[in-house]
Scaffold this active site. Structure first.
Site, mmCIF file in Angstrom:
data_model
loop_
_atom_site.group_PDB
_atom_site.id
_atom_site.type_symbol
_atom_site.label_atom_id
_atom_site.label_comp_id
_atom_site.label_asym_id
_atom_site.label_seq_id
_atom_site.Cartn_x
_atom_site.Cartn_y
_atom_site.Cartn_z
ATOM 1 N N ASN A 13 30.034 29.568 28.081
ATOM 2 C CA ASN A 13 30.403 28.877 26.845
ATOM 3 C C ASN A 13 29.638 29.572 25.726
ATOM 4 O OD1 ASN A 13 30.772 27.160 24.699
ATOM 5 N ND2 ASN A 13 29.576 25.458 25.561
ATOM 6 N N LYS A 15 29.881 29.148 22.614
ATOM 7 C CA LYS A 15 29.668 28.294 21.435
ATOM 8 C C LYS A 15 30.024 29.088 20.159
ATOM 9 C CE LYS A 15 26.357 25.763 24.113
ATOM 10 N NZ LYS A 15 25.197 24.890 24.187
ATOM 11 N N HIS A 98 32.478 18.411 25.436
ATOM 12 C CA HIS A 98 31.145 19.020 25.478
ATOM 13 C C HIS A 98 30.192 18.142 24.651
ATOM 14 C CE1 HIS A 98 27.815 21.687 24.568
ATOM 15 N NE2 HIS A 98 28.124 22.303 25.697
ATOM 16 N N GLU A 100 28.107 18.709 22.465
ATOM 17 C CA GLU A 100 28.069 18.991 21.021
ATOM 18 C C GLU A 100 29.286 18.391 20.318
ATOM 19 O OE1 GLU A 100 27.293 23.184 21.561
ATOM 20 O OE2 GLU A 100 25.409 22.576 22.483
ATOM 21 N N GLU A 172 26.443 17.945 32.379
ATOM 22 C CA GLU A 172 25.459 18.622 31.536
ATOM 23 C C GLU A 172 24.539 17.582 30.890
ATOM 24 O OE1 GLU A 172 26.998 22.637 30.030
ATOM 25 O OE2 GLU A 172 28.015 21.132 28.842
ATOM 26 N N GLY A 178 20.430 23.921 26.008
ATOM 27 C CA GLY A 178 19.823 24.754 24.972
ATOM 28 C C GLY A 178 18.333 24.516 24.781
ATOM 29 N N SER A 216 20.684 24.959 30.374
ATOM 30 C CA SER A 216 19.612 25.941 30.565
ATOM 31 C C SER A 216 19.685 26.699 31.893
ATOM 32 C CB SER A 216 18.241 25.268 30.401
ATOM 33 O OG SER A 216 18.093 24.782 29.073
HETATM 34 P P1 PGA Z 1 22.793 26.276 27.645
HETATM 35 O O1 PGA Z 1 24.153 25.534 27.237
HETATM 36 O O2 PGA Z 1 23.066 27.041 28.920
HETATM 37 O O3 PGA Z 1 22.464 27.179 26.498
HETATM 38 O O4 PGA Z 1 21.771 25.212 27.873
HETATM 39 C C1 PGA Z 1 25.003 24.980 28.208
HETATM 40 C C2 PGA Z 1 26.193 24.340 27.553
HETATM 41 O O5 PGA Z 1 26.067 23.761 26.476
HETATM 42 O O6 PGA Z 1 27.317 24.402 28.091
#
Ligand code: PGA
Length: 258
Positions: A13, A15, A98, A100, A172, A178, A216
Site C-alpha cells: 500500500n 499510500k 483502511h 486512514e 491492521e 506507520g 509496521s
Molecule cells: P505500515 O502501513 O506498514 O507503514 O505500518 C501499513 C498500512 O497502513 O497498510
C-alpha cells in the site's frame, strides 16, 4: 486451526507516496518474477496506468489495485475514482476501509458497505481492512471492534456474494500502522483467529478467506508473523516503497509456502 491450502500474499500500500523517479527505482530493484506468493500493489490512483504497465512487464501474476474507490457507480462526483474505471484500466482489487479512510476521512460503516458492494458489482477483489485503536485495545475492546467492523461493513453479503477469492480481510491494528510498533505474532494470530470465527458466524467462507496482517511489517519481522496459521500474508505500507524490501518480503512469504 490450519492454514489449509490458502495462498500467501504480500500486498503493498503505497499510500500518497512515490514519484515517477521512485517508481522507476522500485521496479529496477524488484525481483519477484520467480516468487510463488501473491504479489499485489496499490499505488496512488494517478500512478495506476504506469504501475499496471510496469507490473505486466514483471509478471502476468503481479496484480495492481486501488487504495480506495467511490461508493457511487459514476457521474457528478468531482475528484472521486470509480470501481468501473479501475476495472477498465486492468486493476483487479481495491482496499476498502483502511484505517486512514476510517479515521482521517471519517468513512463510516454504511459508506464502507456501499463501497464493498460497488467493488463486487465491478468484479474487483475487496481487501476489507479492520482494526482497533490503541485505546480500544487497552480497554479490552479489540474483539468487539473487529466484530462490529465486519458485521456492518459486510452487511447484506453472503458467501454467494463473493466469487472465489473476491474477499480478503486485512487486520491492521491502528496503533501499529506507520509507528514501527508491530503487533506480536501471538497478538496478531489471536485477532486473526477471532476474525475467521466471526466470518464463519456471518455465513462467509471463513476457511478459504485470506486474512492479512498490516502494521509496521518489514523484512526483519515478517517471518514470525507469516508463520502463524491464520496469517495469510501482509499488507505493507512503508516497507513496500522500496523494490529491495518488497522483494525480501515476497521471498519470505514464498519460502513459507514450500
Ligand atoms: P505500515 O502501513 O506498514 O507503514 O505500518 C501499513 C498500512 O497502513 O497498510
Amino acid at each position: 486451526m490450519t492454514s489449509g491450502n490458502r495462498k500467501k500474499y504480500i500486498v503493498g500500500n503505497w499510500k500518497m507516496n512515490q514519484t515517477l523517479a521512485s517508481i522507476n527505482d522500485f521496479f529496477n530493484k524488484l525481483d519477484v518474477a520467480q516468487e510463488t506468493c501473491e504479489t499485489w500493489l496499490a499505488p496512488q490512483a494517478m500512478h495506476l496506468s504506469l504501475v499496471l504497465d510496469k507490473a505486466w512487464n514483471v509478471s502476468s501474476k503481479f496484480f495492481i489495485g486501488a487504495q480506495n474507490i467511490c461508493a457511487n457507480a459514476n457521474g457528478a462526483f468531482t475528484g472521486e475514482n470509480s470501481a468501473s474505471s479501475l476495472k477498465d484500466l486492468g486493476g483487479s482489487f481495491t482496499l476498502i476501509g483502511h484505517s486512514e479512510r476510517r479515521h482521517i476521512f471519517k468513512e463510516n460503516h454504511t459508506l464502507l458497505n456501499e463501497k464493498v458492494k460497488q467493488a463486487l458489482e465491478n468484479d474487483l477483489t475487496v481487501i476489507f481492512c479492520i482494526g482497533e485503536l490503541l485505546e480500544e485495545r487497552k480497554a479490552g475492546k479489540t474483539n468487539s471492534v473487529i466484530s462490529e467492523q465486519l458485521k456492518e461493513g459486510l452487511k447484506g453479503l453472503s458467501a454467494d456474494s463473493f466469487a472465489q477469492d473476491r474477499l480478503i480481510i486485512a487486520y491492521e491494528p491502528v496503533w501499529a500502522i506507520g509507528t514501527g510498533e508491530v503487533a506480536t505474532p501471538e497478538q496478531a494470530q489471536d485477532a486473526h483467529e477471532f476474525t475467521r470465527q466471526t466470518l464463519k458466524e456471518l455465513g462467509l467462507n471463513a476457511e478459504s478467506t485470506p486474512i492479512l496482517y498490516g502494521g509496521s511489517v518489514k523484512p526483519s519481522n515478517a517471518e514470525g508473523l507469516l508463520s502463524k496459521p491464520d496469517i495469510d500474508g501482509a499488507l505493507v505500507g512503508g516497507a513496500s516503497l522500496k523494490g529491495e524490501d518488497f522483494t525480501a518480503l515476497a521471498q519470505i512469504a514464498s519460502k513459507l509456502l514450500k
